[in-house]
Design a protein around this motif. Structure first.
Motif, PDB file in Angstrom:
ATOM      1  N   ALA A   1       0.837  -1.207   0.000  1.00 58.58           N
ATOM      2  CA  ALA A   1       0.000   0.000   0.000  1.00 58.58           C
ATOM      3  C   ALA A   1       0.874   1.259   0.000  1.00 58.58           C
ATOM      4  O   ALA A   1       0.575   2.230  -0.710  1.00 58.58           O
ATOM      5  N   THR A   2       1.962   1.251   0.784  1.00 59.15           N
ATOM      6  CA  THR A   2       2.857   2.418   0.801  1.00 59.15           C
ATOM      7  C   THR A   2       3.534   2.589  -0.552  1.00 59.15           C
ATOM      8  O   THR A   2       3.803   3.718  -0.984  1.00 59.15           O
ATOM      9  N   ASP A   3       3.802   1.472  -1.228  1.00 61.82           N
ATOM     10  CA  ASP A   3       4.429   1.527  -2.551  1.00 61.82           C
ATOM     11  C   ASP A   3       3.518   2.231  -3.552  1.00 61.82           C
ATOM     12  O   ASP A   3       3.948   3.096  -4.311  1.00 61.82           O
ATOM     13  N   ILE A   4       2.246   1.872  -3.531  1.00 66.08           N
ATOM     14  CA  ILE A   4       1.277   2.494  -4.445  1.00 66.08           C
ATOM     15  C   ILE A   4       1.084   3.970  -4.088  1.00 66.08           C
ATOM     16  O   ILE A   4       1.067   4.846  -4.959  1.00 66.08           O
ATOM     17  N   LEU A   5       0.969   4.236  -2.787  1.00 69.97           N
ATOM     18  CA  LEU A   5       0.671   5.596  -2.334  1.00 69.97           C
ATOM     19  C   LEU A   5       1.823   6.560  -2.590  1.00 69.97           C
ATOM     20  O   LEU A   5       1.594   7.689  -3.044  1.00 69.97           O
ATOM     21  N   ASP A   6       3.059   6.120  -2.327  1.00 66.42           N
ATOM     22  CA  ASP A   6       4.175   7.056  -2.515  1.00 66.42           C
ATOM     23  C   ASP A   6       4.346   7.426  -3.993  1.00 66.42           C
ATOM     24  O   ASP A   6       4.637   8.577  -4.329  1.00 66.42           O
ATOM     25  N   GLY A   7       4.146   6.463  -4.877  1.00 63.30           N
ATOM     26  CA  GLY A   7       4.235   6.753  -6.303  1.00 63.30           C
ATOM     27  C   GLY A   7       3.157   7.712  -6.763  1.00 63.30           C
ATOM     28  O   GLY A   7       3.413   8.641  -7.539  1.00 63.30           O
ATOM     29  N   TYR A   8       1.945   7.508  -6.257  1.00 63.97           N
ATOM     30  CA  TYR A   8       0.824   8.388  -6.634  1.00 63.97           C
ATOM     31  C   TYR A   8       1.073   9.817  -6.152  1.00 63.97           C
ATOM     32  O   TYR A   8       0.906  10.786  -6.916  1.00 63.97           O
ATOM     33  N   LEU A   9       1.490   9.961  -4.891  1.00 66.77           N
ATOM     34  CA  LEU A   9       1.714  11.294  -4.328  1.00 66.77           C
ATOM     35  C   LEU A   9       2.854  12.023  -5.034  1.00 66.77           C
ATOM     36  O   LEU A   9       2.770  13.226  -5.287  1.00 66.77           O
ATOM     37  N   ALA A  10       3.921  11.263  -5.344  1.00 66.88           N
ATOM     38  CA  ALA A  10       5.072  11.885  -6.008  1.00 66.88           C
ATOM     39  C   ALA A  10       4.679  12.447  -7.365  1.00 66.88           C
ATOM     40  O   ALA A  10       5.086  13.556  -7.736  1.00 66.88           O
TER      41      ALA A  10
ATOM     42  N   ASN B   1       8.448   2.794 -13.078  1.00 66.04           N
ATOM     43  CA  ASN B   1       7.460   2.939 -14.151  1.00 66.04           C
ATOM     44  C   ASN B   1       6.403   1.850 -14.028  1.00 66.04           C
ATOM     45  O   ASN B   1       6.440   1.030 -13.115  1.00 66.04           O
ATOM     46  N   TRP B   2       5.466   1.845 -14.968  1.00 64.63           N
ATOM     47  CA  TRP B   2       4.338   0.916 -14.862  1.00 64.63           C
ATOM     48  C   TRP B   2       4.778  -0.539 -14.942  1.00 64.63           C
ATOM     49  O   TRP B   2       4.161  -1.422 -14.318  1.00 64.63           O
ATOM     50  N   MET B   3       5.863  -0.831 -15.671  1.00 60.75           N
ATOM     51  CA  MET B   3       6.321  -2.222 -15.774  1.00 60.75           C
ATOM     52  C   MET B   3       6.823  -2.726 -14.435  1.00 60.75           C
ATOM     53  O   MET B   3       6.503  -3.844 -14.002  1.00 60.75           O
ATOM     54  N   GLY B   4       7.624  -1.882 -13.764  1.00 61.40           N
ATOM     55  CA  GLY B   4       8.136  -2.266 -12.455  1.00 61.40           C
ATOM     56  C   GLY B   4       7.026  -2.402 -11.432  1.00 61.40           C
ATOM     57  O   GLY B   4       7.018  -3.335 -10.619  1.00 61.40           O
ATOM     58  N   LYS B   5       6.071  -1.458 -11.461  1.00 62.06           N
ATOM     59  CA  LYS B   5       4.953  -1.505 -10.519  1.00 62.06           C
ATOM     60  C   LYS B   5       4.081  -2.736 -10.765  1.00 62.06           C
ATOM     61  O   LYS B   5       3.632  -3.389  -9.820  1.00 62.06           O
ATOM     62  N   LEU B   6       3.838  -3.052 -12.040  1.00 64.58           N
ATOM     63  CA  LEU B   6       3.032  -4.225 -12.357  1.00 64.58           C
ATOM     64  C   LEU B   6       3.727  -5.493 -11.882  1.00 64.58           C
ATOM     65  O   LEU B   6       3.081  -6.399 -11.324  1.00 64.58           O
ATOM     66  N   THR B   7       5.039  -5.573 -12.085  1.00 64.78           N
ATOM     67  CA  THR B   7       5.794  -6.734 -11.616  1.00 64.78           C
ATOM     68  C   THR B   7       5.665  -6.891 -10.105  1.00 64.78           C
ATOM     69  O   THR B   7       5.459  -7.998  -9.593  1.00 64.78           O
ATOM     70  N   THR B   8       5.771  -5.767  -9.385  1.00 63.40           N
ATOM     71  CA  THR B   8       5.658  -5.809  -7.926  1.00 63.40           C
ATOM     72  C   THR B   8       4.276  -6.284  -7.501  1.00 63.40           C
ATOM     73  O   THR B   8       4.150  -7.130  -6.605  1.00 63.40           O
ATOM     74  N   VAL B   9       3.230  -5.771  -8.158  1.00 67.31           N
ATOM     75  CA  VAL B   9       1.862  -6.192  -7.834  1.00 67.31           C
ATOM     76  C   VAL B   9       1.678  -7.684  -8.086  1.00 67.31           C
ATOM     77  O   VAL B   9       1.092  -8.403  -7.259  1.00 67.31           O
ATOM     78  N   LEU B  10       2.207  -8.168  -9.195  1.00 65.91           N
ATOM     79  CA  LEU B  10       2.088  -9.595  -9.512  1.00 65.91           C
ATOM     80  C   LEU B  10       2.822 -10.454  -8.490  1.00 65.91           C
ATOM     81  O   LEU B  10       2.358 -11.545  -8.122  1.00 65.91           O
ATOM     82  N   TYR B  11       3.966  -9.960  -8.015  1.00 65.40           N
ATOM     83  CA  TYR B  11       4.694 -10.688  -6.965  1.00 65.40           C
ATOM     84  C   TYR B  11       3.897 -10.722  -5.672  1.00 65.40           C
ATOM     85  O   TYR B  11       3.855 -11.749  -4.976  1.00 65.40           O
ATOM     86  N   TYR B  12       3.263  -9.605  -5.337  1.00 71.53           N
ATOM     87  CA  TYR B  12       2.447  -9.575  -4.117  1.00 71.53           C
ATOM     88  C   TYR B  12       1.277 -10.564  -4.221  1.00 71.53           C
ATOM     89  O   TYR B  12       0.917 -11.220  -3.237  1.00 71.53           O
TER      90      TYR B  12
END
Length: 199
Positions: free
Chosen positions: A39-48, A116-127
C-alpha cells in the motif's frame, strides 16, 4: 524529506517488523505487513506524481525498497519451505542484479530509470503470488514461475530504457560542449592612445 520519500523509508522500516512476525509463525500477520508495504508503494508513487515531488533520491530508493522487501519475503518463504530453491535463486539473481546495478550507476553519476508501470506491475504480480503462497493455493507455484519469467522480460526493457536515457544525456552534454566551443572569443585590442576596444 517529502512525504513520498517518507513512505518509502517506512517500507524499509517494515522489513524487520515482517521478519519478527514471520518468525513467530503468524502467517496472517506476516501477510498483513506485506499488504501494508504494498500500500505504501502504491501511495508514494501516486503522491510523487500527483504533487510533482519526484526526486532523484526517491527514484533510486523506491525500487530499492520494493526489491529489498520482496527479497526478504521470498527468503523467509524459501527457508520455511513454501518456495522452491530454484525459484528463489531466479528471483535473487534478478533483483540483486537490479539493486547493485542501480546503485553502481547512480554513484557514477549516471541517470537511473525511475519507477514505471512495468516495475509496478511486476511488484503487484509478486504480491499476488505471495498471497497465493501464504494461503497455500494449489496453483501458487505455477503462478510464481509465470511472474518470474515476466520480471525478466521487464528487466530487459528496463535495460533498454536505461541505455536510451543515458545516451540522450550524453548527446545533450556533447551538444552543449560543441556550442561552447563554437562561441566567438572576444579579443581586446589596444587602440592608439592606450584605449582598449573590443574586437
Amino acid at each position: 524529506m517529502n512525504l513520498p520519500n517518507m513512505l518509502t523509508m517506512l517500507r524499509f522500516a517494515l522489513i524487520p517488523v515482517y521478519i519478527a512476525v514471520f518468525s513467530t509463525g503468524n502467517l496472517i500477520g506476516s501477510f498483513a505487513i506485506v499488504v501494508a508495504a504494498g500500500a505504501t508503494d502504491i501511495l508514494d508513487g501516486y503522491l510523487a506524481r500527483r504533487y510533482g515531488q519526484v526526486t532523484t533520491v526517491g527514484a533510486m530508493l523506491d525500487p530499492l525498497a520494493d526489491k529489498t522487501m520482496m527479497i526478504t519475503v521470498i527468503l523467509s518463504l524459501l527457508i520455511a519451505g513454501y518456495v522452491p530453491w530454484s525459484a528463489g535463486a531466479a528471483i535473487f539473481i534478478r533483483d540483486l542484479g537490479m539493486i547493485s546495478g542501480s546503485a553502481f550507476f547512480h554513484f557514477r553519476g549516471m541517470k537511473t530509470v525511475p519507477a514505471n508501470w512495468m516495475g509496478k506491475l511486476t511488484t503487484v504480480l509478486y504480491y499476488i503470488a505471495i498471497m497465493f503462497i501464504f494461503f497455500e493455493l494449489p496453483f501458487a507455484q505455477s503462478y510464481l514461475w509465470g511472474v518470474i519469467i515476466f520480471s525478466f522480460v521487464t528487466t530487459f526493457f528496463y535495460i533498454l530504457l536505461f541505455v536510451g536515457l543515458n545516451q540522450k544525456e550524453g548527446e545533450a552534454a556533447e551538444a552543449c560542449r560543441e556550442e561552447e566551443a563554437e562561441e566567438p572569443v572576444s579579443v581586446k585590442e589596444t587602440a592608439p592612445g592606450g584605449d582598449v576596444r573590443q574586437a
